[in-house]
Motif scaffolding. Structure first.
Motif, mmCIF file in Angstrom:
data_model
loop_
_atom_site.group_PDB
_atom_site.id
_atom_site.type_symbol
_atom_site.label_atom_id
_atom_site.label_comp_id
_atom_site.label_asym_id
_atom_site.label_seq_id
_atom_site.Cartn_x
_atom_site.Cartn_y
_atom_site.Cartn_z
ATOM 1 N N TRP A 1 101.187 101.045 -32.659
ATOM 2 C CA TRP A 1 101.621 101.863 -33.801
ATOM 3 C C TRP A 1 102.407 103.083 -33.327
ATOM 4 O O TRP A 1 103.470 103.402 -33.890
ATOM 5 C CB TRP A 1 100.398 102.291 -34.606
ATOM 6 N N ALA B 1 99.095 101.448 -40.279
ATOM 7 C CA ALA B 1 100.347 101.440 -41.034
ATOM 8 C C ALA B 1 100.296 102.365 -42.241
ATOM 9 O O ALA B 1 101.345 102.736 -42.794
ATOM 10 C CB ALA B 1 100.673 100.012 -41.488
ATOM 11 N N ARG C 1 104.288 107.520 -39.000
ATOM 12 C CA ARG C 1 104.463 107.652 -37.557
ATOM 13 C C ARG C 1 105.724 108.432 -37.267
ATOM 14 O O ARG C 1 106.770 108.196 -37.868
ATOM 15 C CB ARG C 1 104.553 106.260 -36.918
ATOM 16 N N PRO D 1 95.892 97.199 -37.381
ATOM 17 C CA PRO D 1 97.315 97.440 -37.654
ATOM 18 C C PRO D 1 97.590 97.842 -39.104
ATOM 19 O O PRO D 1 98.447 98.691 -39.369
ATOM 20 C CB PRO D 1 97.978 96.097 -37.320
#
Length: 417
Positions: free
Chosen positions: A322, A103, A107, A99
Protein backbone atom coordinates in the motif's frame (compact mmCIF):
# COMPACT_ATOMS: atom_id res chain seq x y z
CA UNK A 1 14.72 0.96 30.11
CA UNK A 2 13.33 -2.07 28.28
CA UNK A 3 14.51 -2.85 24.72
CA UNK A 4 11.08 -1.92 23.36
CA UNK A 5 11.14 1.42 25.17
CA UNK A 6 14.64 2.13 23.83
CA UNK A 7 13.53 1.45 20.24
CA UNK A 8 10.42 3.59 20.64
CA UNK A 9 12.56 6.37 22.12
CA UNK A 10 14.84 6.20 19.08
CA UNK A 11 11.80 6.31 16.81
CA UNK A 12 10.34 9.33 18.62
CA UNK A 13 13.65 11.24 18.66
CA UNK A 14 14.36 10.57 14.98
CA UNK A 15 10.83 11.51 13.94
CA UNK A 16 10.90 14.73 15.97
CA UNK A 17 14.23 15.81 14.50
CA UNK A 18 13.21 14.89 10.96
CA UNK A 19 9.90 16.75 11.21
CA UNK A 20 11.58 19.80 12.71
CA UNK A 21 14.16 19.92 9.92
CA UNK A 22 11.46 19.45 7.27
CA UNK A 23 9.43 22.31 8.72
CA UNK A 24 12.28 24.76 9.35
CA UNK A 25 14.76 24.11 6.56
CA UNK A 26 13.70 21.58 3.86
CA UNK A 27 17.01 21.80 1.97
CA UNK A 28 19.00 21.07 5.14
CA UNK A 29 16.56 18.25 5.95
CA UNK A 30 17.39 16.51 2.68
CA UNK A 31 21.14 16.83 3.32
CA UNK A 32 20.75 15.43 6.84
CA UNK A 33 18.65 12.59 5.44
CA UNK A 34 21.42 11.77 2.97
CA UNK A 35 23.87 11.54 5.88
CA UNK A 36 21.60 9.44 8.14
CA UNK A 37 20.43 7.09 5.39
CA UNK A 38 23.64 4.98 5.11
CA UNK A 39 23.68 4.40 8.87
CA UNK A 40 20.09 3.17 8.82
CA UNK A 41 20.72 0.90 5.84
CA UNK A 42 23.81 -0.51 7.54
CA UNK A 43 21.67 -1.53 10.51
CA UNK A 44 19.05 -3.01 8.16
CA UNK A 45 21.72 -5.03 6.37
CA UNK A 46 22.97 -6.36 9.71
CA UNK A 47 19.46 -7.56 10.52
CA UNK A 48 18.92 -9.11 7.09
CA UNK A 49 22.21 -11.04 7.10
CA UNK A 50 20.83 -13.40 9.76
CA UNK A 51 17.55 -14.17 7.99
CA UNK A 52 18.53 -17.01 5.63
CA UNK A 53 20.40 -19.20 8.15
CA UNK A 54 17.86 -18.48 10.89
CA UNK A 55 14.82 -19.31 8.73
CA UNK A 56 16.46 -22.46 7.37
CA UNK A 57 17.36 -23.68 10.85
CA UNK A 58 14.00 -22.79 12.41
CA UNK A 59 12.01 -24.64 9.74
CA UNK A 60 14.17 -27.78 9.92
CA UNK A 61 13.88 -27.86 13.72
CA UNK A 62 10.18 -26.92 13.63
CA UNK A 63 9.29 -29.71 11.20
CA UNK A 64 10.98 -32.28 13.40
CA UNK A 65 9.40 -30.88 16.56
CA UNK A 66 5.94 -31.07 15.00
CA UNK A 67 6.63 -34.58 13.69
CA UNK A 68 7.70 -35.73 17.14
CA UNK A 69 4.55 -34.25 18.63
CA UNK A 70 2.34 -35.90 16.01
CA UNK A 71 3.99 -39.26 16.66
CA UNK A 72 2.82 -39.18 20.28
CA UNK A 73 -0.74 -40.22 19.42
CA UNK A 74 -4.00 -39.55 17.63
CA UNK A 75 -4.92 -36.57 19.81
CA UNK A 76 -1.62 -34.86 19.01
CA UNK A 77 -1.95 -35.51 15.27
CA UNK A 78 -5.49 -34.22 15.31
CA UNK A 79 -4.42 -31.12 17.23
CA UNK A 80 -1.71 -30.29 14.70
CA UNK A 81 -4.23 -30.69 11.88
CA UNK A 82 -6.63 -28.31 13.64
CA UNK A 83 -3.82 -25.81 14.23
CA UNK A 84 -2.89 -25.79 10.55
CA UNK A 85 -6.49 -25.36 9.35
CA UNK A 86 -7.09 -22.43 11.71
CA UNK A 87 -3.75 -20.82 10.82
CA UNK A 88 -4.46 -21.07 7.10
CA UNK A 89 -7.93 -19.59 7.60
CA UNK A 90 -6.57 -16.66 9.61
CA UNK A 91 -3.76 -15.99 7.14
CA UNK A 92 -6.10 -16.05 4.13
CA UNK A 93 -8.53 -13.72 5.90
CA UNK A 94 -5.71 -11.24 6.52
CA UNK A 95 -4.39 -11.61 2.98
CA UNK A 96 -7.66 -10.60 1.37
CA UNK A 97 -8.95 -8.19 4.03
CA UNK A 98 -5.78 -6.17 4.64
CA UNK A 99 -5.47 -4.67 1.12
CA UNK A 100 -9.11 -3.62 1.22
CA UNK A 101 -8.73 -1.95 4.61
CA UNK A 102 -5.53 -0.16 3.63
CA UNK A 103 -7.26 1.07 0.47
CA UNK A 104 -9.69 3.01 2.67
CA UNK A 105 -6.85 5.34 3.68
CA UNK A 106 -5.40 7.96 1.39
CA UNK A 107 -1.81 7.23 0.43
CA UNK A 108 0.71 9.99 -0.14
CA UNK A 109 2.99 9.62 -3.20
CA UNK A 110 5.63 11.52 -1.20
CA UNK A 111 5.79 8.59 1.22
CA UNK A 112 6.64 6.08 -1.50
CA UNK A 113 9.40 8.35 -2.83
CA UNK A 114 10.88 8.88 0.64
CA UNK A 115 10.78 5.18 1.48
CA UNK A 116 12.32 4.30 -1.87
CA UNK A 117 15.24 6.64 -1.30
CA UNK A 118 15.78 5.70 2.34
CA UNK A 119 15.16 2.00 2.92
CA UNK A 120 14.44 0.36 -0.44
CA UNK A 121 17.61 -0.37 -2.34
CA UNK A 122 17.59 -0.89 -6.10
CA UNK A 123 17.17 -4.66 -5.75
CA UNK A 124 14.69 -4.56 -2.88
CA UNK A 125 11.53 -4.93 -4.91
CA UNK A 126 10.66 -8.22 -6.52
CA UNK A 127 8.83 -8.36 -9.82
CA UNK A 128 5.13 -9.24 -9.57
CA UNK A 129 4.60 -12.98 -9.51
CA UNK A 130 1.96 -14.82 -11.47
CA UNK A 131 0.97 -18.46 -11.22
CA UNK A 132 3.48 -19.57 -13.89
CA UNK A 133 6.34 -17.77 -12.12
CA UNK A 134 5.22 -19.28 -8.82
CA UNK A 135 5.35 -22.84 -10.16
CA UNK A 136 8.69 -22.27 -11.89
CA UNK A 137 10.35 -20.77 -8.83
CA UNK A 138 8.89 -22.74 -5.94
CA UNK A 139 11.46 -25.58 -6.07
CA UNK A 140 15.09 -24.42 -6.29
CA UNK A 141 17.31 -25.96 -8.93
CA UNK A 142 20.24 -25.06 -6.70
CA UNK A 143 19.42 -24.71 -3.00
CA UNK A 144 22.78 -23.15 -2.14
CA UNK A 145 22.39 -20.52 -4.89
CA UNK A 146 18.84 -19.77 -3.71
CA UNK A 147 20.11 -19.18 -0.18
CA UNK A 148 23.04 -17.08 -1.46
CA UNK A 149 20.62 -14.90 -3.42
CA UNK A 150 18.29 -14.61 -0.38
CA UNK A 151 15.48 -16.15 -2.45
CA UNK A 152 13.33 -17.03 0.53
CA UNK A 153 10.51 -19.03 -1.07
CA UNK A 154 12.73 -21.72 -2.65
CA UNK A 155 14.90 -21.70 0.47
CA UNK A 156 11.85 -22.41 2.64
CA UNK A 157 10.72 -25.18 0.27
CA UNK A 158 14.16 -26.78 0.46
CA UNK A 159 14.10 -26.50 4.27
CA UNK A 160 10.73 -28.28 4.36
CA UNK A 161 11.99 -31.12 2.17
CA UNK A 162 15.15 -31.38 4.26
CA UNK A 163 13.24 -31.33 7.54
CA UNK A 164 10.77 -34.03 6.52
CA UNK A 165 13.56 -36.16 5.03
CA UNK A 166 15.34 -36.01 8.37
CA UNK A 167 12.40 -37.76 9.99
CA UNK A 168 13.07 -40.81 7.78
CA UNK A 169 16.68 -41.46 8.78
CA UNK A 170 18.17 -43.27 11.77
CA UNK A 171 17.08 -41.55 15.02
CA UNK A 172 20.61 -41.10 16.37
CA UNK A 173 21.82 -39.39 13.19
CA UNK A 174 18.64 -37.36 12.96
CA UNK A 175 19.20 -36.06 16.49
CA UNK A 176 22.71 -34.95 15.59
CA UNK A 177 21.50 -33.00 12.56
CA UNK A 178 18.57 -31.43 14.40
CA UNK A 179 20.89 -30.38 17.24
CA UNK A 180 23.23 -28.88 14.65
CA UNK A 181 20.44 -26.75 13.16
CA UNK A 182 19.22 -25.82 16.63
CA UNK A 183 22.73 -24.59 17.39
CA UNK A 184 22.68 -22.52 14.19
CA UNK A 185 19.34 -21.00 15.20
CA UNK A 186 20.60 -20.24 18.71
CA UNK A 187 23.75 -18.63 17.30
CA UNK A 188 21.79 -16.48 14.86
CA UNK A 189 19.50 -15.36 17.68
CA UNK A 190 22.57 -14.18 19.61
CA UNK A 191 23.68 -12.19 16.54
CA UNK A 192 20.19 -10.71 16.17
CA UNK A 193 20.25 -9.65 19.82
CA UNK A 194 23.57 -7.89 19.22
CA UNK A 195 22.11 -6.08 16.22
CA UNK A 196 18.97 -5.17 18.16
CA UNK A 197 21.17 -3.59 20.83
CA UNK A 198 21.87 -0.93 18.20
CA UNK A 199 18.21 -0.76 17.14
CA UNK A 200 17.55 2.68 18.71
CA UNK A 201 20.35 4.16 16.59
CA UNK A 202 19.29 2.31 13.43
CA UNK A 203 15.62 3.21 13.82
CA UNK A 204 16.58 6.81 14.68
CA UNK A 205 18.55 7.09 11.43
CA UNK A 206 15.83 5.47 9.31
CA UNK A 207 12.90 7.49 10.66
CA UNK A 208 14.96 10.69 10.59
CA UNK A 209 15.74 10.20 6.89
CA UNK A 210 12.14 9.33 5.97
CA UNK A 211 10.50 12.10 8.04
CA UNK A 212 13.00 14.66 6.74
CA UNK A 213 11.77 13.82 3.22
CA UNK A 214 8.12 12.93 3.81
CA UNK A 215 7.17 14.96 6.88
CA UNK A 216 4.21 13.64 8.85
CA UNK A 217 3.23 11.19 6.12
CA UNK A 218 5.52 8.48 7.54
CA UNK A 219 4.17 8.72 11.09
CA UNK A 220 0.62 8.68 9.76
CA UNK A 221 1.41 5.58 7.70
CA UNK A 222 2.86 3.77 10.71
CA UNK A 223 -0.26 4.68 12.68
CA UNK A 224 -2.41 3.21 9.91
CA UNK A 225 -0.30 0.03 9.97
CA UNK A 226 -0.81 -0.42 13.72
CA UNK A 227 -4.54 0.33 13.42
CA UNK A 228 -5.11 -2.21 10.63
CA UNK A 229 -3.05 -4.80 12.48
CA UNK A 230 -5.18 -4.32 15.61
CA UNK A 231 -8.41 -4.56 13.59
CA UNK A 232 -7.31 -7.82 12.01
CA UNK A 233 -6.22 -9.25 15.36
CA UNK A 234 -9.69 -8.47 16.74
CA UNK A 235 -11.34 -9.92 13.62
CA UNK A 236 -9.60 -13.30 13.83
CA UNK A 237 -10.22 -13.38 17.59
CA UNK A 238 -13.96 -12.88 17.11
CA UNK A 239 -14.03 -15.46 14.32
CA UNK A 240 -12.87 -18.08 16.79
CA UNK A 241 -16.32 -17.96 18.41
CA UNK A 242 -18.22 -19.37 15.40
CA UNK A 243 -15.39 -21.86 14.86
CA UNK A 244 -15.85 -23.10 18.43
CA UNK A 245 -19.61 -23.34 17.94
CA UNK A 246 -19.70 -24.92 14.49
CA UNK A 247 -16.58 -27.10 14.63
CA UNK A 248 -16.14 -27.52 18.37
CA UNK A 249 -19.84 -27.95 19.19
CA UNK A 250 -19.73 -25.28 21.91
CA UNK A 251 -22.53 -23.06 23.18
CA UNK A 252 -21.73 -19.38 22.73
CA UNK A 253 -22.59 -18.19 26.25
CA UNK A 254 -20.68 -20.97 27.99
CA UNK A 255 -17.61 -20.61 25.78
CA UNK A 256 -17.44 -16.81 26.11
CA UNK A 257 -17.69 -17.10 29.91
CA UNK A 258 -14.89 -19.68 29.97
CA UNK A 259 -12.70 -17.49 27.75
CA UNK A 260 -12.88 -14.48 30.06
CA UNK A 261 -10.33 -15.51 32.76
CA UNK A 262 -7.48 -16.52 30.37
CA UNK A 263 -8.22 -13.49 28.20
CA UNK A 264 -7.80 -11.18 31.18
CA UNK A 265 -4.45 -12.79 31.96
CA UNK A 266 -3.44 -12.53 28.30
CA UNK A 267 -4.22 -8.81 28.12
CA UNK A 268 -2.40 -8.06 31.36
CA UNK A 269 0.72 -10.20 30.81
CA UNK A 270 0.94 -10.31 26.97
CA UNK A 271 2.08 -13.93 27.39
CA UNK A 272 0.33 -17.10 26.26
CA UNK A 273 2.54 -19.12 28.59
CA UNK A 274 1.47 -17.05 31.59
CA UNK A 275 -2.16 -17.65 30.54
CA UNK A 276 -1.68 -21.44 30.57
CA UNK A 277 -2.98 -22.09 34.14
CA UNK A 278 -6.12 -20.07 33.44
CA UNK A 279 -6.63 -21.88 30.12
CA UNK A 280 -6.25 -25.29 31.79
CA UNK A 281 -8.77 -24.32 34.48
CA UNK A 282 -11.30 -23.02 31.95
CA UNK A 283 -10.92 -26.06 29.69
CA UNK A 284 -11.37 -28.47 32.59
CA UNK A 285 -13.59 -26.92 35.26
CA UNK A 286 -15.70 -24.62 33.08
CA UNK A 287 -15.90 -26.46 29.76
CA UNK A 288 -15.52 -30.03 30.97
CA UNK A 289 -13.03 -31.20 28.36
CA UNK A 290 -11.19 -34.47 29.11
CA UNK A 291 -8.05 -34.04 31.18
CA UNK A 292 -5.88 -35.98 28.73
CA UNK A 293 -6.95 -33.65 25.91
CA UNK A 294 -6.30 -30.47 27.90
CA UNK A 295 -2.95 -31.66 29.19
CA UNK A 296 -1.71 -32.41 25.67
CA UNK A 297 -3.41 -29.90 23.37
CA UNK A 298 -2.97 -26.67 25.35
CA UNK A 299 0.80 -27.04 25.89
CA UNK A 300 1.15 -27.99 22.22
CA UNK A 301 -0.87 -24.93 21.24
CA UNK A 302 1.36 -22.61 23.26
CA UNK A 303 4.47 -24.29 21.76
CA UNK A 304 3.42 -24.53 18.10
CA UNK A 305 0.36 -22.40 17.46
CA UNK A 306 0.06 -18.61 17.24
CA UNK A 307 -2.96 -17.53 15.23
CA UNK A 308 -1.97 -13.87 15.01
CA UNK A 309 1.57 -14.51 13.73
CA UNK A 310 0.70 -15.24 10.07
CA UNK A 311 -1.88 -12.45 10.25
CA UNK A 312 0.90 -10.04 11.21
CA UNK A 313 3.32 -11.25 8.52
CA UNK A 314 0.75 -10.86 5.75
CA UNK A 315 -0.50 -7.52 7.07
CA UNK A 316 3.02 -6.08 7.12
CA UNK A 317 3.58 -7.09 3.49
CA UNK A 318 0.23 -5.61 2.48
CA UNK A 319 1.12 -2.38 4.26
CA UNK A 320 4.37 -2.08 2.33
CA UNK A 321 2.50 -2.74 -0.91
CA UNK A 322 0.00 0.00 0.00
CA UNK A 323 2.76 2.47 0.93
CA UNK A 324 4.51 1.93 -2.41
CA UNK A 325 1.31 1.77 -4.46
CA UNK A 326 1.90 -1.87 -5.46
CA UNK A 327 -1.14 -3.90 -6.51
CA UNK A 328 -1.10 -7.46 -5.15
CA UNK A 329 -2.91 -10.14 -7.15
CA UNK A 330 -4.58 -13.27 -5.82
CA UNK A 331 -1.53 -15.45 -6.49
CA UNK A 332 0.72 -13.22 -4.39
CA UNK A 333 -1.81 -13.01 -1.56
CA UNK A 334 -2.40 -16.77 -1.37
CA UNK A 335 1.32 -17.50 -1.64
CA UNK A 336 2.09 -15.04 1.14
CA UNK A 337 -0.60 -16.50 3.38
CA UNK A 338 0.57 -20.10 2.96
CA UNK A 339 4.21 -19.17 3.45
CA UNK A 340 3.25 -17.17 6.56
CA UNK A 341 1.71 -20.33 8.06
CA UNK A 342 4.89 -22.32 7.45
CA UNK A 343 7.09 -19.58 8.90
CA UNK A 344 4.86 -19.16 11.97
CA UNK A 345 5.02 -22.87 12.84
CA UNK A 346 8.81 -22.72 12.88
CA UNK A 347 9.23 -19.49 14.81
CA UNK A 348 6.92 -19.96 17.79
CA UNK A 349 8.69 -19.30 21.06
CA UNK A 350 11.05 -16.60 19.80
CA UNK A 351 10.75 -13.06 21.19
CA UNK A 352 8.93 -10.76 18.77
CA UNK A 353 11.76 -8.33 18.03
CA UNK A 354 14.28 -11.16 17.60
CA UNK A 355 12.13 -13.00 15.07
CA UNK A 356 10.62 -9.98 13.31
CA UNK A 357 12.93 -9.84 10.28
CA UNK A 358 13.26 -13.63 10.00
CA UNK A 359 9.49 -14.07 9.87
CA UNK A 360 8.32 -10.98 7.99
CA UNK A 361 11.05 -10.73 5.36
CA UNK A 362 10.37 -14.09 3.62
CA UNK A 363 6.66 -13.32 3.33
CA UNK A 364 7.22 -9.78 2.06
CA UNK A 365 9.78 -10.97 -0.47
CA UNK A 366 7.58 -13.81 -1.70
CA UNK A 367 4.70 -11.34 -2.19
CA UNK A 368 6.92 -9.13 -4.32
CA UNK A 369 7.23 -6.02 -2.13
CA UNK A 370 10.34 -4.14 -0.91
CA UNK A 371 11.60 -5.41 2.44
CA UNK A 372 13.43 -2.27 3.57
CA UNK A 373 10.48 -0.67 5.44
CA UNK A 374 10.42 -3.63 7.85
CA UNK A 375 13.16 -1.93 9.87
CA UNK A 376 10.79 0.93 10.68
CA UNK A 377 7.83 -1.35 11.28
CA UNK A 378 9.84 -3.34 13.82
CA UNK A 379 9.83 -0.27 16.05
CA UNK A 380 6.03 -0.06 16.32
CA UNK A 381 5.00 -3.69 15.92
CA UNK A 382 5.15 -4.40 19.65
CA UNK A 383 2.32 -1.91 20.34
CA UNK A 384 -0.52 -4.36 19.44
CA UNK A 385 1.07 -7.23 21.42
CA UNK A 386 -1.76 -7.38 23.97
CA UNK A 387 -4.36 -7.93 21.23
CA UNK A 388 -2.09 -10.50 19.57
CA UNK A 389 -1.87 -12.50 22.80
CA UNK A 390 -5.64 -12.20 23.25
CA UNK A 391 -6.16 -13.75 19.82
CA UNK A 392 -3.65 -16.52 20.44
CA UNK A 393 -5.20 -17.54 23.76
CA UNK A 394 -8.69 -17.51 22.25
CA UNK A 395 -7.48 -19.70 19.37
CA UNK A 396 -5.79 -22.11 21.81
CA UNK A 397 -9.05 -22.79 23.62
CA UNK A 398 -10.96 -22.95 20.33
CA UNK A 399 -8.61 -25.61 18.98
CA UNK A 400 -8.95 -27.52 22.25
CA UNK A 401 -12.74 -27.48 21.90
CA UNK A 402 -12.49 -28.99 18.40
CA UNK A 403 -10.07 -31.73 19.47
CA UNK A 404 -12.17 -32.49 22.58
CA UNK A 405 -15.31 -32.87 20.48
CA UNK A 406 -13.58 -35.16 17.99
CA UNK A 407 -12.09 -37.24 20.80
CA UNK A 408 -15.52 -37.58 22.40
CA UNK A 409 -16.93 -38.75 19.06
CA UNK A 410 -14.19 -41.36 18.83
CA UNK A 411 -14.97 -42.59 22.34
CA UNK A 412 -18.68 -42.84 21.54
CA UNK A 413 -17.96 -44.76 18.35
CA UNK A 414 -15.69 -47.13 20.23
CA UNK A 415 -18.36 -47.81 22.86
CA UNK A 416 -20.95 -48.43 20.13
CA UNK A 417 -18.65 -50.92 18.46
Amino acid sequence: MSPTARVLAGLAAGAALGLALDALHPALAVRVADVAQPLGRLWLNALQMTVVPLVLALIVVGVNTATDAAASGRVARRAIGVFIVILVGGALLAAFAAPSIFALFQRSPVLAVALGKTVAGPASAVAPMGWADWFNGIVPSNAIMAAAQSAMLPTVVFALFFGFALTRIEPARRTLVVNFFQAIADTMIVVVRWVLWAAPVGVFALILAVCARAGLHMLGALGIYVLVECLLYLAVTLLMLPVAMLWGGERMRRFVAALAPPQVVALSTQSSLASMPAMLESAGARLGYPQHVNALVLPMAVSLFRLTSPVQYVTSACFIAWAFGIELDAAQLVLGALLAVVISLGSVGLPGQVSFMATNLPVAQAMGVPVGPLGLMLAVDTLPDALATLGNVTADLTATSVVARQSAADATAAEGA
